[in-house]
Design an enzyme around this catalytic site. Sequence first.
Site, PDB file in Angstrom:
ATOM      1  N   TYR A 107      26.040  57.336  48.619  1.00  0.00           N
ATOM      2  CA  TYR A 107      26.001  57.682  47.205  1.00  0.00           C
ATOM      3  C   TYR A 107      24.550  57.711  46.727  1.00  0.00           C
ATOM      4  CZ  TYR A 107      27.900  59.231  43.006  1.00  0.00           C
ATOM      5  OH  TYR A 107      28.163  60.055  41.939  1.00  0.00           O
ATOM      6  N   ARG A 160      25.630  69.301  35.957  1.00  0.00           N
ATOM      7  CA  ARG A 160      24.620  68.265  35.726  1.00  0.00           C
ATOM      8  C   ARG A 160      24.790  67.180  36.790  1.00  0.00           C
ATOM      9  NH1 ARG A 160      25.232  63.065  33.594  1.00  0.00           N
ATOM     10  NH2 ARG A 160      25.583  63.202  35.790  1.00  0.00           N
ATOM     11  N   LYS A 178      32.022  60.120  45.681  1.00  0.00           N
ATOM     12  CA  LYS A 178      32.734  59.195  44.774  1.00  0.00           C
ATOM     13  C   LYS A 178      34.067  58.791  45.384  1.00  0.00           C
ATOM     14  CE  LYS A 178      30.445  58.595  40.863  1.00  0.00           C
ATOM     15  NZ  LYS A 178      30.278  58.370  39.454  1.00  0.00           N
ATOM     16  N   GLU A 249      33.493  64.557  36.472  1.00  0.00           N
ATOM     17  CA  GLU A 249      32.235  64.053  37.000  1.00  0.00           C
ATOM     18  C   GLU A 249      31.142  65.096  36.906  1.00  0.00           C
ATOM     19  OE1 GLU A 249      32.388  60.876  38.353  1.00  0.00           O
ATOM     20  OE2 GLU A 249      30.224  61.065  38.484  1.00  0.00           O
ATOM     21  N   ASP A 250      30.019  64.714  36.337  1.00  0.00           N
ATOM     22  CA  ASP A 250      28.825  65.564  36.345  1.00  0.00           C
ATOM     23  C   ASP A 250      29.015  66.965  35.757  1.00  0.00           C
ATOM     24  OD1 ASP A 250      27.591  63.337  37.256  1.00  0.00           O
ATOM     25  OD2 ASP A 250      26.916  64.148  39.171  1.00  0.00           O
ATOM     26  N   ASP A 272      33.689  59.634  34.103  1.00  0.00           N
ATOM     27  CA  ASP A 272      32.937  58.482  34.591  1.00  0.00           C
ATOM     28  C   ASP A 272      31.529  58.415  34.018  1.00  0.00           C
ATOM     29  OD1 ASP A 272      32.774  56.167  36.304  1.00  0.00           O
ATOM     30  OD2 ASP A 272      31.274  57.312  37.400  1.00  0.00           O
ATOM     31  N   ASP A 273      30.918  59.583  33.793  1.00  0.00           N
ATOM     32  CA  ASP A 273      29.540  59.593  33.281  1.00  0.00           C
ATOM     33  C   ASP A 273      29.475  58.999  31.877  1.00  0.00           C
ATOM     34  OD1 ASP A 273      28.595  61.119  35.564  1.00  0.00           O
ATOM     35  OD2 ASP A 273      29.809  62.713  34.706  1.00  0.00           O
ATOM     36  N   ASN A 412      18.960  58.326  37.457  1.00  0.00           N
ATOM     37  CA  ASN A 412      19.073  58.555  38.901  1.00  0.00           C
ATOM     38  C   ASN A 412      18.558  59.942  39.249  1.00  0.00           C
ATOM     39  OD1 ASN A 412      20.511  56.147  39.605  1.00  0.00           O
ATOM     40  ND2 ASN A 412      22.295  57.012  38.596  1.00  0.00           N
TER      41      ASN A 412
HETATM   42  P1  NAD Z   1      22.743  64.098  29.905  1.00  0.00           P
HETATM   43  O1  NAD Z   1      22.182  65.382  30.376  1.00  0.00           O
HETATM   44  O2  NAD Z   1      24.073  64.106  29.230  1.00  0.00           O
HETATM   45  O3  NAD Z   1      21.709  63.399  28.901  1.00  0.00           O
HETATM   46  C1  NAD Z   1      20.322  63.357  29.057  1.00  0.00           C
HETATM   47  C2  NAD Z   1      19.724  63.099  27.697  1.00  0.00           C
HETATM   48  O4  NAD Z   1      18.325  62.873  27.810  1.00  0.00           O
HETATM   49  C3  NAD Z   1      19.908  64.235  26.713  1.00  0.00           C
HETATM   50  O5  NAD Z   1      20.351  63.729  25.482  1.00  0.00           O
HETATM   51  C4  NAD Z   1      18.500  64.785  26.523  1.00  0.00           C
HETATM   52  O6  NAD Z   1      18.300  65.286  25.218  1.00  0.00           O
HETATM   53  C5  NAD Z   1      17.680  63.538  26.740  1.00  0.00           C
HETATM   54  N1  NAD Z   1      16.286  63.816  27.078  1.00  0.00           N
HETATM   55  C6  NAD Z   1      15.777  64.813  27.825  1.00  0.00           C
HETATM   56  N2  NAD Z   1      14.424  64.728  27.850  1.00  0.00           N
HETATM   57  C7  NAD Z   1      14.089  63.655  27.112  1.00  0.00           C
HETATM   58  C8  NAD Z   1      12.864  63.048  26.758  1.00  0.00           C
HETATM   59  N3  NAD Z   1      11.711  63.538  27.202  1.00  0.00           N
HETATM   60  N4  NAD Z   1      12.907  61.946  25.976  1.00  0.00           N
HETATM   61  C9  NAD Z   1      14.065  61.440  25.545  1.00  0.00           C
HETATM   62  N5  NAD Z   1      15.256  61.980  25.854  1.00  0.00           N
HETATM   63  C10 NAD Z   1      15.271  63.060  26.622  1.00  0.00           C
HETATM   64  O7  NAD Z   1      22.768  63.138  31.153  1.00  0.00           O
HETATM   65  P2  NAD Z   1      23.492  61.716  31.281  1.00  0.00           P
HETATM   66  O8  NAD Z   1      24.826  61.871  31.893  1.00  0.00           O
HETATM   67  O9  NAD Z   1      23.433  61.026  29.993  1.00  0.00           O
HETATM   68  O10 NAD Z   1      22.581  61.022  32.383  1.00  0.00           O
HETATM   69  C11 NAD Z   1      21.246  60.718  32.101  1.00  0.00           C
HETATM   70  C12 NAD Z   1      20.654  59.944  33.245  1.00  0.00           C
HETATM   71  O11 NAD Z   1      21.338  58.703  33.395  1.00  0.00           O
HETATM   72  C13 NAD Z   1      20.747  60.628  34.597  1.00  0.00           C
HETATM   73  O12 NAD Z   1      19.546  60.462  35.287  1.00  0.00           O
HETATM   74  C14 NAD Z   1      21.853  59.913  35.305  1.00  0.00           C
HETATM   75  O13 NAD Z   1      21.659  59.871  36.702  1.00  0.00           O
HETATM   76  C15 NAD Z   1      21.723  58.513  34.729  1.00  0.00           C
HETATM   77  N6  NAD Z   1      22.980  57.769  34.802  1.00  0.00           N
HETATM   78  C16 NAD Z   1      22.971  56.540  35.398  1.00  0.00           C
HETATM   79  C17 NAD Z   1      24.127  55.821  35.515  1.00  0.00           C
HETATM   80  C18 NAD Z   1      24.100  54.469  36.160  1.00  0.00           C
HETATM   81  O14 NAD Z   1      23.073  53.997  36.489  1.00  0.00           O
HETATM   82  N7  NAD Z   1      25.211  53.809  36.346  1.00  0.00           N
HETATM   83  C19 NAD Z   1      25.320  56.348  35.048  1.00  0.00           C
HETATM   84  C20 NAD Z   1      25.294  57.603  34.423  1.00  0.00           C
HETATM   85  C21 NAD Z   1      24.112  58.301  34.305  1.00  0.00           C
END
Ligand code: NAD
Length: 555
Positions: A107, A160, A178, A249-250, A272-273, A412
Site C-alpha cells: 500500500y 485523484r 485496499k 475510493e480516490d 474511505d477518503d 501521501n
Molecule cells: P483533495 O484533492 O480532495 O483535497 C486537496 C485539498 O488541498 C483541496 O481542497 C485543495 O484546494 C487543497 N490545496 C491544494 N493546494 C493547496 C495549497 N497550496 N495550500 C492549501 N491547500 C491546498 O484530496 P484529499 O482526499 O483531501 O487528500 C489530500 C491529501 O491527504 C492527499 O495527499 C492524500 O494522500 C492524503 N490523505 C491521507 C490520508 C491518511 O493519511 N490516512 C487519508 C486520506 C488522504
Amino acid sequence: MPDTKTRKPVRISRTGMPAGVDLLHDPSLNKGTGFTEEERDALALRGLLPPRVHTQDEQVARTMGNFRLKDTDLGKYVHMIALQDRNETLFYRVILDHLEEMMPIIYTPTVGKACQEYGHIFRRPRGLFITKRDRGRMTNVLRNWSYVDVRIIVVTDGERILGLGDLGADGMGIPVGKLSLYTACAGVHPSQCLPITLDVGTNNESLLEDPLYIGIKEKRMRGQEYDDFIDEFVHAVREVFPHALVQMEDFGNTNAFRLLDKYREKMCTFNDDIQGTGAVALAGIYSALRITRGKLTDQTVLFQGAGEAAVGIANITTSAMVAEGLPENEARGRQWFVDSKGLVVKSRTDLADHKLPYAHDHEPVADFLAAVEALKPTAIIGVSGQPATFTQPVIEAVSRLNERPIVFSLSNPTSKSECTAEEAYTWSKGKAIFASGSPFDPVTLDGKTYVPGQGNNAYIFPGVGLGAIACEVRRVTDEMFFVASKTLANLVSEDDLAKGRVYPSLTMIREVSAAIATAVAEVACARDLAGKARPADLEEHVRSQMYVPDYESYV
Ligand code: NAD
C-alpha cells in the site's frame, strides 16, 4: 489458431477440484511446493513439482529472501503481486507475518509509484475494468467475475489517486491494494473481494500520450453522461452482488462528495477518503489527548487543505465534540481550513459547496503561518497534497502556542508529506505529537527516541467492512465510523503513548479489526441496520468469519 487438439482438457479430481497443471495455475488453490505427498498422488501432481515438500514457513522464508534482494520498492511490489498471482494463501501468510515491512510496499507509499507506472509494470489483469463501451451491459460484465458471493467492492474512477492526481485506469492498483488489506488486516476472504476500476477516461496528458497506458485514450466523461454511467454501475452491483458493501475510493473531490450524498442512504456504501480518513485522524487526536490530558471540546483544528480528507476529519471531529456536549455551531467553529487561496472564510465567493459549512466569520488570511498566528490552533493537520508546507516557522509557531501541539502531516505518498517526522520533532524540540500518512522511521533527539504514528486508513476500513459483512449491514453510518475511532484510540497502549505514538503497532492489526468490526456490528444491530439477527456472542461471530491464510488439506 491455438493448438487446442494436442492440449489436454482441464483436469478435474474426484472431489471436483482442478488437478494437475490446472491446479498449479489456480492462485486461490495452489500451494506450490507445499502440496503434500498424498495431495500429489490424489491430484495428479506427481512429477510436476520438485520432489521436496516444503512447509509454509519455509516458503515464507524463500519469499522474504528474494523480496529483500530486490533493490527498489517497486521491484518488491512487482515481486509480491507475482506471488499473489501464483499462490494467494502464501501471499497473505507472508503479509501477515511481515506486516510492518509489507504495508509500505503493498500500500502507500509504493502503491502510488506502482499506479504511476501501472501500464509499464503490468503483467496480469486483476479486478474488473468497466468502460463506457459497457453501457447497457454492466450486469453482464459483473457476471464475468469468477466468484458469486462478493461482499466488498472497492471502486475508483482514478481521478485523484492518493495525492498524485488523475491516473485514469492506472489507478487500479488502489482497489487491488485496499482489498489485499481487507484480507490481510481483517481476514475478509479473498473470494469475497472485488476490485473495480471505472474507466471514464483521463485528463492526464502524459497518459494519453503513453503507448503503454492501459486505459481508454479519451478525456474524462463529465456531467449527465458520467452520472448515468455511475447510476447504471450502482444498479448493476445491487442486482449481481446484492450483499456487497461498495467502498468508493480516490474519486475527484466534486464527484466524491456528490456520490456519497446521493447513494449513502440508498445502499451499503462509504467513501474511505472522507469517512475512513476522518475516523483514523480522530482516533489519533483522541490518543494525543491521552498524552496531553486535554479535552476534545477545547481543541481548535487548523487544516492545510480543504478537500475530502479535511472535510471528513472536520465532520467526524465536529460530531465527536457535539457528543461531548459542545453545541454544533461551536463545534464546527473549532475547525478551520486553509486552501490554495488562503483561509476559508465566509466573505469568500470562490468556495466549493463542501467548504461552506467551515467558512467562518473572519477577515481574510493569506497563508498558513498567518492563520496559525491568528487562530492559535491546538492541532494542525496537513491534507493538501502539497509537500513542505509545514515549514520551520509554522512548527515553531504551534510549539510556542502549545505545550504539546498536535501535528499530523497526512499527505501521501512520502514525497507529498507536509513535513517529515525529523523536521516536526527537531523544529518543535520534541514537543510535537506527530503522525503522518506515509510511514517515517523513529527519530532520536537529545537521547530520546520518538516513534511517529502512521495515520493509516488500514486501521479503520477493514474492521468496518468486516463488521458490515458479519451482520449484513444495510447502510454504513457516521456513527459506525465514530465508534471505530474510539475503539482504535482505546487500543493504543501506555507504552506507545510514552514514545509519542498515537496508533497501535501494526502487528496488532487483526485484533484492532476484530474489535472495530464487533463495535460496528453492535451499532448496526442496535440501529436496526443489520440484515440478520444479532448472534448471541457478537465478537465470537465476527472472529469466526476471519480468514486465516493456512493451507487446508485437499485430501
Ligand atoms: P483533495 O484533492 O480532495 O483535497 C486537496 C485539498 O488541498 C483541496 O481542497 C485543495 O484546494 C487543497 N490545496 C491544494 N493546494 C493547496 C495549497 N497550496 N495550500 C492549501 N491547500 C491546498 O484530496 P484529499 O482526499 O483531501 O487528500 C489530500 C491529501 O491527504 C492527499 O495527499 C492524500 O494522500 C492524503 N490523505 C491521507 C490520508 C491518511 O493519511 N490516512 C487519508 C486520506 C488522504
